[in-house]
Structure formats: structure tokens, C-alpha cells
Motif scaffolding. Structure first.
Motif, PDB file in Angstrom:
ATOM      1  N   LYS A 219       0.808  -1.206   0.000  1.00  0.00           N
ATOM      2  CA  LYS A 219       0.000   0.000   0.000  1.00  0.00           C
ATOM      3  C   LYS A 219       0.848   1.266   0.000  1.00  0.00           C
ATOM      4  N   ASP A 220       1.882   1.301   0.818  1.00  0.00           N
ATOM      5  CA  ASP A 220       2.615   2.546   1.058  1.00  0.00           C
ATOM      6  C   ASP A 220       3.967   2.622   0.374  1.00  0.00           C
ATOM      7  N   GLY A 221       4.566   1.533  -0.024  1.00  0.00           N
ATOM      8  CA  GLY A 221       5.897   1.618  -0.598  1.00  0.00           C
ATOM      9  C   GLY A 221       6.446   0.266  -0.938  1.00  0.00           C
ATOM     10  N   HIS A 222       7.614  -0.021  -0.369  1.00  0.00           N
ATOM     11  CA  HIS A 222       8.287  -1.262  -0.716  1.00  0.00           C
ATOM     12  C   HIS A 222       9.206  -1.649   0.432  1.00  0.00           C
ATOM     13  N   GLU A 223       9.501  -2.954   0.527  1.00  0.00           N
ATOM     14  CA  GLU A 223      10.409  -3.452   1.555  1.00  0.00           C
ATOM     15  C   GLU A 223      11.093  -4.685   1.037  1.00  0.00           C
ATOM     16  N   GLY A 224      12.392  -4.829   1.316  1.00  0.00           N
ATOM     17  CA  GLY A 224      13.117  -5.993   0.863  1.00  0.00           C
ATOM     18  C   GLY A 224      14.609  -5.807   1.013  1.00  0.00           C
ATOM     19  N   HIS A 225      15.337  -6.789   0.468  1.00  0.00           N
ATOM     20  CA  HIS A 225      16.800  -6.750   0.559  1.00  0.00           C
ATOM     21  C   HIS A 225      17.351  -5.625  -0.320  1.00  0.00           C
ATOM     22  N   LEU A 226      18.350  -4.933   0.221  1.00  0.00           N
ATOM     23  CA  LEU A 226      18.901  -3.773  -0.454  1.00  0.00           C
ATOM     24  C   LEU A 226      20.373  -3.652  -0.092  1.00  0.00           C
ATOM     25  N   TRP A 227      21.181  -3.290  -1.093  1.00  0.00           N
ATOM     26  CA  TRP A 227      22.600  -3.010  -0.869  1.00  0.00           C
ATOM     27  C   TRP A 227      22.800  -1.501  -0.736  1.00  0.00           C
ATOM     28  N   TYR A 228      23.611  -1.118   0.235  1.00  0.00           N
ATOM     29  CA  TYR A 228      23.877   0.305   0.500  1.00  0.00           C
ATOM     30  C   TYR A 228      25.378   0.550   0.404  1.00  0.00           C
ATOM     31  N   HIS A 229      25.760   1.531  -0.428  1.00  0.00           N
ATOM     32  CA  HIS A 229      27.173   1.911  -0.570  1.00  0.00           C
ATOM     33  C   HIS A 229      27.503   2.893   0.556  1.00  0.00           C
ATOM     34  N   GLU A 230      27.886   2.331   1.692  1.00  0.00           N
ATOM     35  CA  GLU A 230      28.024   3.134   2.904  1.00  0.00           C
ATOM     36  C   GLU A 230      29.353   3.885   2.940  1.00  0.00           C
ATOM     37  N   PRO A 231      29.302   5.192   3.139  1.00  0.00           N
ATOM     38  CA  PRO A 231      30.550   5.962   3.235  1.00  0.00           C
ATOM     39  C   PRO A 231      31.311   5.608   4.508  1.00  0.00           C
ATOM     40  N   ARG A 232      32.630   5.433   4.371  1.00  0.00           N
ATOM     41  CA  ARG A 232      33.484   5.152   5.517  1.00  0.00           C
ATOM     42  C   ARG A 232      34.777   5.944   5.394  1.00  0.00           C
ATOM     43  N   ARG A 233      35.489   6.004   6.525  1.00  0.00           N
ATOM     44  CA  ARG A 233      36.710   6.804   6.532  1.00  0.00           C
ATOM     45  C   ARG A 233      37.733   6.256   5.550  1.00  0.00           C
ATOM     46  N   GLY A 234      37.843   4.948   5.435  1.00  0.00           N
ATOM     47  CA  GLY A 234      38.793   4.359   4.504  1.00  0.00           C
ATOM     48  C   GLY A 234      38.237   4.183   3.110  1.00  0.00           C
ATOM     49  N   GLY A 235      37.043   4.655   2.845  1.00  0.00           N
ATOM     50  CA  GLY A 235      36.426   4.512   1.538  1.00  0.00           C
ATOM     51  C   GLY A 235      35.087   3.801   1.641  1.00  0.00           C
ATOM     52  N   ALA A 236      34.162   4.149   0.763  1.00  0.00           N
ATOM     53  CA  ALA A 236      32.828   3.554   0.808  1.00  0.00           C
ATOM     54  C   ALA A 236      32.879   2.068   0.477  1.00  0.00           C
ATOM     55  N   MET A 237      31.969   1.313   1.072  1.00  0.00           N
ATOM     56  CA  MET A 237      31.904  -0.123   0.809  1.00  0.00           C
ATOM     57  C   MET A 237      30.437  -0.561   0.764  1.00  0.00           C
ATOM     58  N   TRP A 238      30.177  -1.593  -0.038  1.00  0.00           N
ATOM     59  CA  TRP A 238      28.821  -2.120  -0.166  1.00  0.00           C
ATOM     60  C   TRP A 238      28.504  -3.013   1.025  1.00  0.00           C
ATOM     61  N   ARG A 239      27.311  -2.840   1.583  1.00  0.00           N
ATOM     62  CA  ARG A 239      26.841  -3.666   2.682  1.00  0.00           C
ATOM     63  C   ARG A 239      25.411  -4.113   2.393  1.00  0.00           C
ATOM     64  N   GLY A 240      25.144  -5.370   2.669  1.00  0.00           N
ATOM     65  CA  GLY A 240      23.801  -5.899   2.460  1.00  0.00           C
ATOM     66  C   GLY A 240      22.944  -5.717   3.704  1.00  0.00           C
ATOM     67  N   GLY A 241      21.698  -5.424   3.498  1.00  0.00           N
ATOM     68  CA  GLY A 241      20.776  -5.222   4.608  1.00  0.00           C
ATOM     69  C   GLY A 241      19.346  -5.180   4.113  1.00  0.00           C
ATOM     70  N   ARG A 242      18.489  -4.605   4.904  1.00  0.00           N
ATOM     71  CA  ARG A 242      17.063  -4.548   4.579  1.00  0.00           C
ATOM     72  C   ARG A 242      16.624  -3.104   4.491  1.00  0.00           C
ATOM     73  N   GLY A 243      16.003  -2.777   3.386  1.00  0.00           N
ATOM     74  CA  GLY A 243      15.484  -1.437   3.183  1.00  0.00           C
ATOM     75  C   GLY A 243      13.978  -1.413   3.316  1.00  0.00           C
ATOM     76  N   ARG A 244      13.488  -0.278   3.737  1.00  0.00           N
ATOM     77  CA  ARG A 244      12.046  -0.101   3.889  1.00  0.00           C
ATOM     78  C   ARG A 244      11.664   1.286   3.400  1.00  0.00           C
ATOM     79  N   LEU A 245      10.667   1.328   2.527  1.00  0.00           N
ATOM     80  CA  LEU A 245      10.183   2.575   1.964  1.00  0.00           C
ATOM     81  C   LEU A 245       8.687   2.664   2.212  1.00  0.00           C
ATOM     82  N   ASP A 246       8.276   3.682   2.957  1.00  0.00           N
ATOM     83  CA  ASP A 246       6.856   3.882   3.226  1.00  0.00           C
ATOM     84  C   ASP A 246       6.576   5.376   3.305  1.00  0.00           C
ATOM     85  N   ALA A 247       5.442   5.729   3.858  1.00  0.00           N
ATOM     86  CA  ALA A 247       5.063   7.143   3.908  1.00  0.00           C
ATOM     87  C   ALA A 247       6.015   7.959   4.762  1.00  0.00           C
ATOM     88  N   GLY A 248       6.753   7.301   5.670  1.00  0.00           N
ATOM     89  CA  GLY A 248       7.695   8.022   6.522  1.00  0.00           C
ATOM     90  C   GLY A 248       9.047   8.245   5.895  1.00  0.00           C
TER      91      GLY A 248
END
Length: 337
Positions: A219-248
Motif C-alpha cells: 500500500k505505502d511503498g516497498h520493503e526488501g533486501h537492499l545493498w547500501y554503498h556506505e561511506p566510511r573513513r577508509g572509503g565507501a563499501m557495499w553492505r547488504g541489509g534490509r530497506g524499507r520505503l513507506d510514507a515516513g
């Protein structure tokens, strides 16, 4: 002369019982007779050595199935005591109330949601004829508990785990508005037996407005597995996790993190586009979000499930995707000009 009493009729002699042997009888036939009807043994045995009797044995035994025994009032106390012991042993740390009966027990867990910590807490799920309890043995703690009389509905829903596989969860809702998401080794059996013990509860599908994850995401969005290119001090790296997209907004959290590493409110999303970048999802396209703090790179196995809701969120729900730019999107999530 007085009348004589009539003579008793002659009783024919009854031949003595002799053991017989039927070579066609098998062990299965013998077990069937013993279980269904039973057998009584009356045995006198004398053990002698050199014709001198040394040991005398007198055996009287009744052999039958437990149902036959209980029907004739035999072993009733032993059966009740054994069943009570089995229930106490099967509860595995759960203290049963007086008269409470354990229905089933299996490995499972409870999903804790809160501002400080959110995640699964493993333990065991106990269903009795009065309660549904998630218990952790070491250290002992009742993770979640509810009375069956307070249960309003129960629904099975599918959740995409961090590894990408679909997991079936059990969502229960209480009459006071509270709800809980539970995991179980056999969620379908737990759901069926829960509804049998709580006939007043409704069986809802996740898409029937039962409050399930799948229903809200639809109804409101989407939810599922998502990779995030997370910024870090030694350089960004891909991390697997769970994303959630809704009205918030959009949030992303790794299973090893205590709180989401990425939180974007609807007003923070300035633009959405797809770029050809290397990513661990195996897709040739990377999802790039424009935010006041810079670019955010995401990757997913199924991009169309994310691109549509993100475009709508960036457009403020006006129905325009990407500001009605000349770039249109194909069903596979790739750019098409």
C-alpha cells in the motif's frame, strides 16, 4: 409320595483347552490382537535341577494397548502421571498454570521494534490452551506473551531475509491494538493450531489489511533486501541489509547494526536516477539518490520495486516521476531514452 424335583439337565463335558499353532499367523496378527483386545497370561513355572524343585514362578499378566487398559480402568493413575510429566518436560522452562496444557513447542523468536534497538530475539515458541509465549532459556526471559482470549487475528506473511530468501512469519494482533511478529520452525502448523485453540481469532491474509509487512509495503511503498554503498573513513563499501520505503521515508539497516544506518525523510529526497555502476546485486544499474548531504548509492536484485515508489516520493506524491524528465523507465528498471 411327594413330587420329586426335576433332574438337572446333563452338562456335556468340556474338553480341556489345548494350545494350538497356526503357521499362517504372523507377528503383525499377534500385535493386532494384543493391541485391540488384549491377552491374559496365567503361568505356573517350576524350575528344577536333577528333579529337585528349586524355583517356583507364578505369573499373572494382562497385556493390551493403552486405550484398552484405560477403558477397563487399568494403569489410569500411571497414565495421568506420565502425561503430566511429559507436559512438564516438553514445556522446557515454561511454568504451566494449574490445569494449563501444552499444545506445541518449537524453535522461534520475537521481533522487537523500538527506537533504541530493533531486531530478532531467538528463543522457543510455546502454545498452550491458554497462552502464546516466546521464551528464552539462557538467560531465562519471557520475550513476549499473550493470552489467547485477547487474540484478535493471526496472519501468515512473507518476509525477505537478509540473504535474499523468503521467510514465512506469523503476525498476531491483540484486541487492545497491540501486535507482534513471530518466527517459528513450522509457522503454518503454529498458525493452524493457534486458530484451533483461539476460535474467536480471525485468520487474516497479509494482503487483507491484517497489518502485515507485505500488506503495508503493497500500500505505502516497498520493503526488501537492499545493498547500501556506505561511506566510511577508509572509503565507501557495499553492505547488504534490509530497506524499507513507506510514507515516513526510506530507511536501511544491516542485521548486525542496532539502528538504521540510512534514514531519508520524504523531503530529503531531491532526485532519483539510474547509473551504470558496478554493484554486488549483479544488475548493470545502480540506484542513485540525490539528497542535501550528497549522493546515496543503492543496489537491488529487483529495481522496479524501488524506482517507482522512490520517484513518487521525490515528486511529492504528485504522480510525476523524476520531474517528468525526458528519461523514461523500462520495466526492467534500466534507463530508456
Amino acid at each position: 409320595m411327594p413330587d420329586r424335583a426335576p433332574a438337572a439337565p446333563a452338562v456335556p463335558a468340556v474338553p480341556s483347552l489345548q494350545p494350538t499353532r497356526d503357521p499362517r499367523v504372523t507377528l503383525d496378527d499377534l500385535l493386532e490382537v494384543v493391541l485391540n483386545k488384549g491377552a491374559v497370561l496365567h503361568l505356573d513355572l517350576i524350575i528344577a535341577v536333577a528333579d529337585i524343585p528349586l524355583i517356583g514362578v507364578n505369573v499373572r499378566a494382562a497385556i493390551a494397548g493403552m486405550e484398552t487398559m484405560l477403558e477397563y480402568g487399568m494403569l489410569r493413575q500411571w497414565d495421568e502421571a506420565t502425561r503430566a510429566w511429559a507436559e512438564r518436560s516438553g514445556s522446557r522452562g515454561l511454568e504451566l498454570r494449574d490445569g494449563e496444557r501444552l499444545i506445541t513447542r518449537m524453535f522461534g523468536g520475537h521481533r522487537l521494534t523500538g527506537e533504541v534497538y530493533s531486531g530478532w530475539r531467538p528463543g522457543s515458541v510455546h502454545l498452550t490452551d491458554r497462552r502464546l509465549v516466546v521464551l528464552r532459556r539462557e538467560p531465562r526471559e519471557v520475550l513476549w506473551e499473550a493470552e489467547l482470549a485477547e487474540l484478535e487475528s493471526a496472519a501468515l506473511e512473507t518476509e525477505r531475509a537478509v540473504g535474499g530468501e523468503d521467510r514465512t512469519r506469523l503476525r498476531v494482533r491483540l484486541r487492545d491494538g497491540g501486535e507482534a511478529l513471530l518466527s517459528a520452525a513450522e509457522p503454518e502448523r503454529l498458525h493452524r493450531e493457534l486458530l484451533e485453540q483461539a476460535p474467536g481469532a480471525k485468520a487474516l491474509a497479509a494482503t487483507d489489511g491484517g497489518g502485515g509487512t507485505a500488506g503495508r509495503a503493497e500500500k505505502d511503498g516497498h520493503e526488501g533486501h537492499l545493498w547500501y554503498h556506505e561511506p566510511r573513513r577508509g572509503g565507501a563499501m557495499w553492505r547488504g541489509g534490509r530497506g524499507r520505503l513507506d510514507a515516513g521515508g526510506l530507511s536501511w539497516k544491516s542485521p548486525v547494526d542496532a539502528r538504521p544506518a540510512l534514514v531519508l525523510a520524504p523531503g530529503d529526497l531531491l532526485g532519483v536516477r539510474l547509473e551504470e555502476r558496478d554493484n554486488p546485486a549483479g544488475s548493470p544499474y545502480t540506484l542513485v539518490l540525490d539528497t542535501p548531504g550528497g549522493e546515496v548509492a543503492l543496489a537491488a536484485d529487483a529495481l522496479p520495486g524501488w524506482t517507482g515508489p522512490l520517484h513518487r516520493m521525490a515528486a511529492g506524491g504528485t504522480g510525476q516521476e523524476d520531474g517528468e524528465s525526458p528519461e523514461r523507465r523500462r520495466d526492467d528498471g534500466g534507463p530508456h531514452r
